[in-house]
Motif scaffolding. Structure first.
Motif, mmCIF file in Angstrom:
data_model
loop_
_atom_site.group_PDB
_atom_site.id
_atom_site.type_symbol
_atom_site.label_atom_id
_atom_site.label_comp_id
_atom_site.label_asym_id
_atom_site.label_seq_id
_atom_site.Cartn_x
_atom_site.Cartn_y
_atom_site.Cartn_z
ATOM 1 N N ALA A 1 -78.528 -3.653 73.892
ATOM 2 C CA ALA A 1 -78.668 -4.980 74.480
ATOM 3 C C ALA A 1 -79.615 -5.833 73.652
ATOM 4 C CB ALA A 1 -79.159 -4.874 75.920
ATOM 5 N N CYS A 2 -80.679 -5.233 73.135
ATOM 6 C CA CYS A 2 -81.638 -5.979 72.324
ATOM 7 C C CYS A 2 -81.060 -6.315 70.953
ATOM 8 C CB CYS A 2 -82.910 -5.165 72.124
ATOM 9 S SG CYS A 2 -83.849 -4.961 73.650
ATOM 10 N N SER A 3 -80.250 -5.455 70.400
ATOM 11 C CA SER A 3 -79.785 -5.645 69.033
ATOM 12 C C SER A 3 -78.653 -6.654 68.925
ATOM 13 C CB SER A 3 -79.352 -4.308 68.437
ATOM 14 O OG SER A 3 -78.225 -3.828 69.140
ATOM 15 N N THR A 4 -78.095 -7.125 70.032
ATOM 16 C CA THR A 4 -76.994 -8.080 69.939
ATOM 17 C C THR A 4 -77.479 -9.508 69.786
ATOM 18 O OG1 THR A 4 -76.851 -8.297 72.337
ATOM 19 C CG2 THR A 4 -75.449 -6.637 71.305
ATOM 20 N N GLU A 5 -78.759 -9.774 69.990
ATOM 21 C CA GLU A 5 -79.283 -11.120 69.839
ATOM 22 C C GLU A 5 -79.506 -11.409 68.361
ATOM 23 O OE1 GLU A 5 -82.605 -12.060 72.307
ATOM 24 O OE2 GLU A 5 -81.837 -10.821 73.940
ATOM 25 N N PRO A 6 -79.020 -12.565 67.873
ATOM 26 C CA PRO A 6 -79.196 -12.871 66.450
ATOM 27 C C PRO A 6 -80.638 -13.254 66.141
ATOM 28 C CG PRO A 6 -78.172 -14.713 67.582
ATOM 29 C CD PRO A 6 -78.272 -13.589 68.577
ATOM 30 N N ASP A 7 -81.060 -12.933 64.953
ATOM 31 C CA ASP A 7 -82.365 -13.345 64.452
ATOM 32 C C ASP A 7 -82.142 -14.685 63.748
ATOM 33 O OD1 ASP A 7 -84.698 -13.814 63.079
ATOM 34 O OD2 ASP A 7 -84.924 -11.747 62.385
ATOM 35 N N ASN A 8 -82.413 -15.784 64.441
ATOM 36 C CA ASN A 8 -82.102 -17.113 63.917
ATOM 37 C C ASN A 8 -82.821 -17.414 62.611
ATOM 38 O OD1 ASN A 8 -80.299 -17.671 65.959
ATOM 39 N ND2 ASN A 8 -81.867 -18.558 67.271
ATOM 40 N N GLN A 9 -84.049 -16.947 62.465
ATOM 41 C CA GLN A 9 -84.780 -17.173 61.222
ATOM 42 C C GLN A 9 -84.088 -16.459 60.066
ATOM 43 O OE1 GLN A 9 -87.196 -19.276 60.493
ATOM 44 N NE2 GLN A 9 -87.126 -18.617 58.375
ATOM 45 N N LYS A 10 -83.676 -15.225 60.295
ATOM 46 C CA LYS A 10 -82.987 -14.466 59.249
ATOM 47 C C LYS A 10 -81.656 -15.126 58.891
ATOM 48 C CE LYS A 10 -82.590 -10.952 56.538
ATOM 49 N NZ LYS A 10 -83.343 -10.936 55.291
ATOM 50 N N LEU A 11 -80.917 -15.602 59.903
ATOM 51 C CA LEU A 11 -79.651 -16.290 59.651
ATOM 52 C C LEU A 11 -79.875 -17.556 58.823
ATOM 53 C CD1 LEU A 11 -77.888 -15.932 63.121
ATOM 54 C CD2 LEU A 11 -77.300 -14.754 60.993
ATOM 55 N N ALA A 12 -80.930 -18.314 59.127
ATOM 56 C CA ALA A 12 -81.238 -19.533 58.382
ATOM 57 C C ALA A 12 -81.598 -19.202 56.932
ATOM 58 C CB ALA A 12 -82.369 -20.297 59.058
ATOM 59 N N GLU A 13 -82.341 -18.118 56.724
ATOM 60 C CA GLU A 13 -82.702 -17.701 55.371
ATOM 61 C C GLU A 13 -81.468 -17.307 54.570
ATOM 62 O OE1 GLU A 13 -85.567 -14.579 55.813
ATOM 63 O OE2 GLU A 13 -87.044 -15.905 56.730
ATOM 64 N N VAL A 14 -80.558 -16.564 55.193
ATOM 65 C CA VAL A 14 -79.330 -16.136 54.520
ATOM 66 C C VAL A 14 -78.467 -17.356 54.177
ATOM 67 C CG1 VAL A 14 -77.151 -14.882 54.839
ATOM 68 C CG2 VAL A 14 -79.321 -13.817 55.486
ATOM 69 N N GLU A 15 -78.353 -18.298 55.123
ATOM 70 C CA GLU A 15 -77.569 -19.506 54.869
ATOM 71 C C GLU A 15 -78.175 -20.301 53.717
ATOM 72 O OE1 GLU A 15 -76.019 -23.609 56.971
ATOM 73 O OE2 GLU A 15 -77.622 -22.485 57.921
ATOM 74 N N ALA A 16 -79.487 -20.457 53.718
ATOM 75 C CA ALA A 16 -80.157 -21.210 52.661
ATOM 76 C C ALA A 16 -79.938 -20.559 51.301
ATOM 77 C CB ALA A 16 -81.654 -21.330 52.964
ATOM 78 N N GLN A 17 -80.022 -19.241 51.238
ATOM 79 C CA GLN A 17 -79.793 -18.547 49.968
ATOM 80 C C GLN A 17 -78.350 -18.727 49.511
ATOM 81 O OE1 GLN A 17 -82.217 -17.085 48.008
ATOM 82 N NE2 GLN A 17 -80.526 -17.217 46.552
ATOM 83 N N HIS A 18 -77.416 -18.684 50.444
ATOM 84 C CA HIS A 18 -76.000 -18.881 50.112
ATOM 85 C C HIS A 18 -75.777 -20.294 49.560
ATOM 86 C CE1 HIS A 18 -71.855 -17.680 50.168
ATOM 87 N NE2 HIS A 18 -71.516 -18.701 50.952
ATOM 88 N N VAL A 19 -76.413 -21.302 50.159
ATOM 89 C CA VAL A 19 -76.302 -22.682 49.685
ATOM 90 C C VAL A 19 -76.881 -22.803 48.279
ATOM 91 C CG1 VAL A 19 -77.139 -25.055 50.052
ATOM 92 C CG2 VAL A 19 -76.232 -23.735 51.969
ATOM 93 N N ARG A 20 -78.060 -22.184 48.033
ATOM 94 C CA ARG A 20 -78.678 -22.244 46.706
ATOM 95 C C ARG A 20 -77.819 -21.547 45.663
ATOM 96 N NH1 ARG A 20 -83.348 -21.920 49.892
ATOM 97 N NH2 ARG A 20 -83.387 -19.661 49.882
ATOM 98 N N ASP A 21 -77.293 -20.374 45.989
ATOM 99 C CA ASP A 21 -76.445 -19.646 45.046
ATOM 100 C C ASP A 21 -75.188 -20.437 44.706
ATOM 101 O OD1 ASP A 21 -78.278 -17.570 45.093
ATOM 102 O OD2 ASP A 21 -77.083 -16.300 46.431
ATOM 103 N N ALA A 22 -74.571 -21.029 45.706
ATOM 104 C CA ALA A 22 -73.361 -21.819 45.469
ATOM 105 C C ALA A 22 -73.677 -23.031 44.598
ATOM 106 C CB ALA A 22 -72.746 -22.258 46.800
ATOM 107 N N ALA A 23 -74.802 -23.719 44.877
ATOM 108 C CA ALA A 23 -75.176 -24.895 44.086
ATOM 109 C C ALA A 23 -75.452 -24.513 42.639
ATOM 110 C CB ALA A 23 -76.390 -25.588 44.706
ATOM 111 N N ASP A 24 -76.081 -23.361 42.427
ATOM 112 C CA ASP A 24 -76.316 -22.881 41.060
ATOM 113 C C ASP A 24 -74.995 -22.665 40.324
ATOM 114 O OD1 ASP A 24 -79.052 -22.971 41.365
ATOM 115 O OD2 ASP A 24 -79.263 -20.821 41.773
#
Length: 133
Positions: free
Chosen positions: A22-45
């Motif tokens: 039950a605890c593990s199904t909640e997303p870690d919003n900070q981690k998701l934002a970090e992953v999204e930001a890295q994906h945006v930076r990698d794509a822009a590069d």
């Protein structure tokens, strides 16, 4: 181990497993934002950016990014999937970017993890940025 004790152990183990799941199904919003930001930076590069064109709600990785040095400073040319493009001038006054041509002004919103969202008319783009305090 007796049957009663084994049954009690299994019930406790299953209960603990359910509590953990039950605890593990909640997303870690900070981690998701970090992953999204890295994906945006990698794509822009790689010369690609996420955009939502013509009022679309969802972003897709279907626009291009070219950096151009000019006499007026650094320009970004954002290619659109429909063969159009928009040009932006990188500013040093805290605004991030401004439109380099055209009648529509750029609206820049600060996002988490060093990203900005640039909106012009019905188009939105996500770009990596150096955010200074």
């Amino acid at each position: 181990m007796g049957k009663r004790r084994l049954h009690s152990f299994r019930a406790g183990f299953i209960g603990a497993g359910l509590a953990l799941s039950a605890c593990s199904t909640e997303p870690d919003n900070q981690k998701l934002a970090e992953v999204e930001a890295q994906h945006v930076r990698d794509a822009a590069d790689a010369g690609r950016i996420f955009c939502a064109l013509n009022g679309e709600q969802h972003f897709q990785l279907n626009c291009t990014l070219d950096r151009i040095a000019s006499a007026d400073g650094q320009l970004l040319m954002l290619g659109r999937a429909d063969a159009g493009y928009r040009r932006f001038r990188i500013t040093s006054d805290g605004r991030g970017v401004v439109t380099a041509d055209g009648a529509d002004e750029a609206r820049v919103s600060l996002m988490d993890n060093g990203l900005i969202e640039v909106a012009v008319a019905q188009d939105r783009y996500r770009l990596p940025a150096t955010v200074r305090r």
